[in-house]
Design a protein around this motif. Structure first.
Motif, PDB file in Angstrom:
ATOM      1  N   GLY A 269       0.765  -1.433   0.004  1.00 37.74           N
ATOM      2  CA  GLY A 269       0.114  -0.006   0.109  1.00 37.74           C
ATOM      3  C   GLY A 269       0.842   1.105  -0.003  1.00 37.74           C
ATOM      4  O   GLY A 269       1.871   1.320   1.018  1.00 37.74           O
ATOM      5  N   VAL A 270       0.507   2.338  -0.818  1.00 37.90           N
ATOM      6  CA  VAL A 270       1.222   3.442  -0.796  1.00 37.90           C
ATOM      7  C   VAL A 270       0.435   4.668  -0.977  1.00 37.90           C
ATOM      8  O   VAL A 270      -0.842   4.369  -1.577  1.00 37.90           O
ATOM      9  N   GLY A 271       0.600   5.732  -0.348  1.00 28.46           N
ATOM     10  CA  GLY A 271      -0.321   6.833  -0.321  1.00 28.46           C
ATOM     11  C   GLY A 271      -1.829   6.377   0.297  1.00 28.46           C
ATOM     12  O   GLY A 271      -1.867   5.870   1.117  1.00 28.46           O
ATOM     13  N   ALA A 272      -2.669   6.774  -0.611  1.00 30.27           N
ATOM     14  CA  ALA A 272      -4.176   6.793  -0.386  1.00 30.27           C
ATOM     15  C   ALA A 272      -4.860   5.326  -0.849  1.00 30.27           C
ATOM     16  O   ALA A 272      -6.050   5.584  -0.914  1.00 30.27           O
ATOM     17  N   TRP A 273      -3.937   4.618  -1.549  1.00 27.66           N
ATOM     18  CA  TRP A 273      -4.248   3.526  -2.173  1.00 27.66           C
ATOM     19  C   TRP A 273      -5.112   2.657  -1.377  1.00 27.66           C
ATOM     20  O   TRP A 273      -4.430   2.269   0.010  1.00 27.66           O
ATOM     21  N   THR A 274      -6.412   2.272  -1.699  1.00 29.34           N
ATOM     22  CA  THR A 274      -7.098   1.276  -1.077  1.00 29.34           C
ATOM     23  C   THR A 274      -7.358  -0.036  -1.914  1.00 29.34           C
ATOM     24  O   THR A 274      -7.658   0.106  -3.085  1.00 29.34           O
ATOM     25  N   PRO A 275      -6.892  -1.115  -1.617  1.00 28.81           N
ATOM     26  CA  PRO A 275      -7.081  -2.301  -2.226  1.00 28.81           C
ATOM     27  C   PRO A 275      -8.796  -2.503  -2.859  1.00 28.81           C
ATOM     28  O   PRO A 275      -9.504  -2.401  -1.875  1.00 28.81           O
ATOM     29  N   ARG A 276      -8.823  -2.942  -4.042  1.00 26.75           N
ATOM     30  CA  ARG A 276      -9.993  -3.145  -4.524  1.00 26.75           C
ATOM     31  C   ARG A 276     -10.261  -4.734  -4.733  1.00 26.75           C
ATOM     32  O   ARG A 276      -9.554  -5.575  -4.848  1.00 26.75           O
ATOM     33  N   PRO A 277     -11.773  -4.849  -4.585  1.00 28.14           N
ATOM     34  CA  PRO A 277     -12.098  -6.317  -4.777  1.00 28.14           C
ATOM     35  C   PRO A 277     -11.576  -6.867  -6.363  1.00 28.14           C
ATOM     36  O   PRO A 277     -11.809  -6.187  -7.111  1.00 28.14           O
ATOM     37  N   VAL A 278     -11.155  -8.044  -6.205  1.00 32.31           N
ATOM     38  CA  VAL A 278     -10.821  -8.666  -7.407  1.00 32.31           C
ATOM     39  C   VAL A 278     -11.639 -10.100  -7.722  1.00 32.31           C
ATOM     40  O   VAL A 278     -11.319 -10.970  -6.795  1.00 32.31           O
ATOM     41  N   ALA A 279     -12.428 -10.349  -8.475  1.00 33.13           N
ATOM     42  CA  ALA A 279     -13.439 -11.597  -8.980  1.00 33.13           C
ATOM     43  C   ALA A 279     -12.320 -12.752  -8.897  1.00 33.13           C
ATOM     44  O   ALA A 279     -11.278 -12.794  -9.604  1.00 33.13           O
ATOM     45  N   GLY A 280     -12.630 -13.791  -7.989  1.00 31.20           N
ATOM     46  CA  GLY A 280     -11.748 -14.814  -7.935  1.00 31.20           C
ATOM     47  C   GLY A 280     -10.605 -14.778  -6.988  1.00 31.20           C
ATOM     48  O   GLY A 280      -9.984 -15.651  -6.746  1.00 31.20           O
ATOM     49  N   TRP A 281     -10.462 -13.738  -6.406  1.00 31.27           N
ATOM     50  CA  TRP A 281      -9.249 -13.512  -5.496  1.00 31.27           C
ATOM     51  C   TRP A 281      -9.822 -13.134  -4.004  1.00 31.27           C
ATOM     52  O   TRP A 281     -10.629 -12.321  -3.845  1.00 31.27           O
ATOM     53  N   ARG A 282      -9.143 -13.628  -2.928  1.00 36.36           N
ATOM     54  CA  ARG A 282      -9.154 -13.073  -1.605  1.00 36.36           C
ATOM     55  C   ARG A 282      -8.304 -11.917  -1.491  1.00 36.36           C
ATOM     56  O   ARG A 282      -6.888 -12.287  -1.764  1.00 36.36           O
ATOM     57  N   VAL A 283      -8.659 -10.740  -1.070  1.00 32.31           N
ATOM     58  CA  VAL A 283      -7.669  -9.661  -0.526  1.00 32.31           C
ATOM     59  C   VAL A 283      -7.725  -9.636   0.971  1.00 32.31           C
ATOM     60  O   VAL A 283      -8.369  -9.511   1.630  1.00 32.31           O
ATOM     61  N   LEU A 284      -6.404  -9.890   1.407  1.00 28.24           N
ATOM     62  CA  LEU A 284      -6.170  -9.842   2.695  1.00 28.24           C
ATOM     63  C   LEU A 284      -5.187  -8.658   2.943  1.00 28.24           C
ATOM     64  O   LEU A 284      -3.984  -8.838   2.862  1.00 28.24           O
ATOM     65  N   PRO A 285      -5.688  -7.648   3.509  1.00 32.59           N
ATOM     66  CA  PRO A 285      -4.862  -6.408   4.078  1.00 32.59           C
ATOM     67  C   PRO A 285      -4.103  -7.015   5.399  1.00 32.59           C
ATOM     68  O   PRO A 285      -4.778  -7.467   6.147  1.00 32.59           O
ATOM     69  N   LEU A 286      -2.828  -7.037   5.195  1.00 27.19           N
ATOM     70  CA  LEU A 286      -2.075  -7.591   6.592  1.00 27.19           C
ATOM     71  C   LEU A 286      -1.070  -6.518   7.215  1.00 27.19           C
ATOM     72  O   LEU A 286      -0.756  -5.478   6.596  1.00 27.19           O
ATOM     73  N   ASP A 287      -0.472  -6.928   8.079  1.00 37.55           N
ATOM     74  CA  ASP A 287       0.923  -6.187   8.671  1.00 37.55           C
ATOM     75  C   ASP A 287       2.040  -7.096   8.536  1.00 37.55           C
ATOM     76  O   ASP A 287       1.855  -8.348   8.217  1.00 37.55           O
ATOM     77  N   VAL A 288       3.165  -6.398   8.716  1.00 34.93           N
ATOM     78  CA  VAL A 288       4.360  -7.431   8.745  1.00 34.93           C
ATOM     79  C   VAL A 288       4.543  -8.019  10.187  1.00 34.93           C
ATOM     80  O   VAL A 288       4.261  -7.127  11.359  1.00 34.93           O
ATOM     81  N   ASP A 289       4.728  -9.023  10.291  1.00 42.73           N
ATOM     82  CA  ASP A 289       5.043  -9.936  11.568  1.00 42.73           C
ATOM     83  C   ASP A 289       6.288  -9.426  12.080  1.00 42.73           C
ATOM     84  O   ASP A 289       7.355  -9.883  11.106  1.00 42.73           O
ATOM     85  N   LEU A 290       6.514  -9.325  13.207  1.00 42.42           N
ATOM     86  CA  LEU A 290       7.821  -8.852  13.670  1.00 42.42           C
ATOM     87  C   LEU A 290       8.605  -9.879  14.651  1.00 42.42           C
ATOM     88  O   LEU A 290       9.496  -9.741  15.189  1.00 42.42           O
ATOM     89  N   THR A 291       7.590 -10.954  15.016  1.00 41.48           N
ATOM     90  CA  THR A 291       8.263 -12.007  16.079  1.00 41.48           C
ATOM     91  C   THR A 291       8.592 -13.317  15.513  1.00 41.48           C
ATOM     92  O   THR A 291       9.393 -13.886  15.959  1.00 41.48           O
ATOM     93  N   GLY A 292       8.168 -13.472  14.280  1.00 41.84           N
ATOM     94  CA  GLY A 292       8.519 -14.800  13.532  1.00 41.84           C
ATOM     95  C   GLY A 292       7.947 -15.920  14.459  1.00 41.84           C
ATOM     96  O   GLY A 292       6.869 -15.934  15.130  1.00 41.84           O
ATOM     97  N   ALA A 293       8.301 -17.278  14.407  1.00 46.23           N
ATOM     98  CA  ALA A 293       7.724 -18.362  15.327  1.00 46.23           C
ATOM     99  C   ALA A 293       7.724 -18.072  16.641  1.00 46.23           C
ATOM    100  O   ALA A 293       8.851 -17.700  17.299  1.00 46.23           O
TER     101      ALA A 293
END
Length: 298
Positions: A269-293
């Motif tokens: 994600g950059v700037g004001a961009w918001t992910p759009r729905p895409v047919a046939g795809w799951r859209v998953l906004p996430l964060d970076v995991d900082l702890t690992g296992a």
């Protein structure tokens, strides 16, 4: 070397990962806030595996399960095998989508074996665990961020795999696009040529270096930094939908890449961009995991 095992169950949480990140083929990886959880306990005999969520009904429930195989390899390094094992896997990482599900299983198995062995952490530190995980997986780009968290730069030297862990800028906003169809890493690798033009290799070396800078604190450089000439174009014919989505997002100015061997797509994600729905795809906004296992004792 004598072996003693914990009698109580232990639980490990392992993150999904995205490897390559465009130009960093087999070297760069990012841990994401999407997790599998595996509970394991030493038993009097036999092997029992329960799977819920992703892979339920498809994954094996015996010694051939990848978590069990990784545990066996780790126990062998630690000095001996327990009489039996019981596992309960709660999977959220999509299987065969380029999101490190196999690396998550391998790292989970190694961490669980280490935790169930008295003195396991002293016998096998994270550096040794990474070496073993790479030996099982065959490349360190996914296992490194899964084990360590954050953004990792991994390589393999004379002593085996090694990695440097970095914490990306908090402004980094990863978004996954996950298709319904699956992909196989071995098929994606088979599409790659044995040699590449010198100019393409030089191009990727510069972009991979720029990507480290961009992730460290200059997200504005991510679009240029995620360009690739080493693997994505060669794989495009076998993943037409993935290639089309990457091209569509990049046409909008969104830094987008194939996640690992695909077919999932990772966008930043950059700037004001918001992910759009895409047919046939799951859209998953996430964060970076900082702890690992992350290990938890019941």
């Amino acid at each position: 070397m004598s072996m003693a095992f914990l009698s109580r169950p232990v639980v490990v949480r392992v993150p999904a990962t995205s490897a390559n990140l465009g130009p960093g083929f087999d070297a760069l990886g990012l841990a994401l806030t999407l997790y599998d959880e595996v509970e394991a306990q030493v038993t009097a005999g036999g092997v029992r595996v329960e799977v819920s969520g992703e892979g339920e009904g498809d994954l094996p429930a015996d010694e051939t399960h990848l978590v069990v195989r990784a545990m066996r390899r780790a126990f062998a390094v630690l000095g001996g095998q327990p009489p039996g094992l019981a596992l309960r896997c709660r999977n959220r990482i999509p299987q065969a989508r380029g999101l490190g599900s196999s690396s998550a299983a391998i790292v989970a198995g190694i961490v669980l074996a280490r935790a169930l062995t008295e003195g396991g952490a002293e016998r096998m530190d994270d550096a040794a665990a990474l070496v073993l995980a790479d030996e099982i997986e065959g490349h360190p780009d996914n296992v490194a961020p899964c084990l360590l968290g954050g953004f990792t730069i991994a390589w393999t030297g004379d002593g085996g795999a090694a990695a440097v862990r970095r914490e990306p800028s908090p402004d980094i906003r990863p978004v996954l696009f996950v298709p319904e169809e699956r992909g196989l890493t071995e098929v994606a690798r088979a599409a790659l040529p044995k040699t590449v033009p010198h100019g393409d290799a030089a191009f990727n070396a510069g972009r991979a270096a720029l990507l480290v800078h961009a992730l460290d604190g200059d997200p504005g450089a991510l679009f240029a930094a995620t360009a690739d000439r080493l693997h994505q174009d060669y794989r495009a014919e076998g993943m037409a939908g993935t290639a089309d989505l990457v091209a569509s997002l990049r046409a909008e100015g969104v830094p987008a890449v194939v996640s690992g061997a695909g077919p999932s797509v990772l966008a930043f994600g950059v700037g004001a961009w918001t992910p759009r729905p895409v047919a046939g795809w799951r859209v998953l906004p996430l964060d970076v995991d900082l702890t690992g296992a992350r290990l938890e004792l019941d």
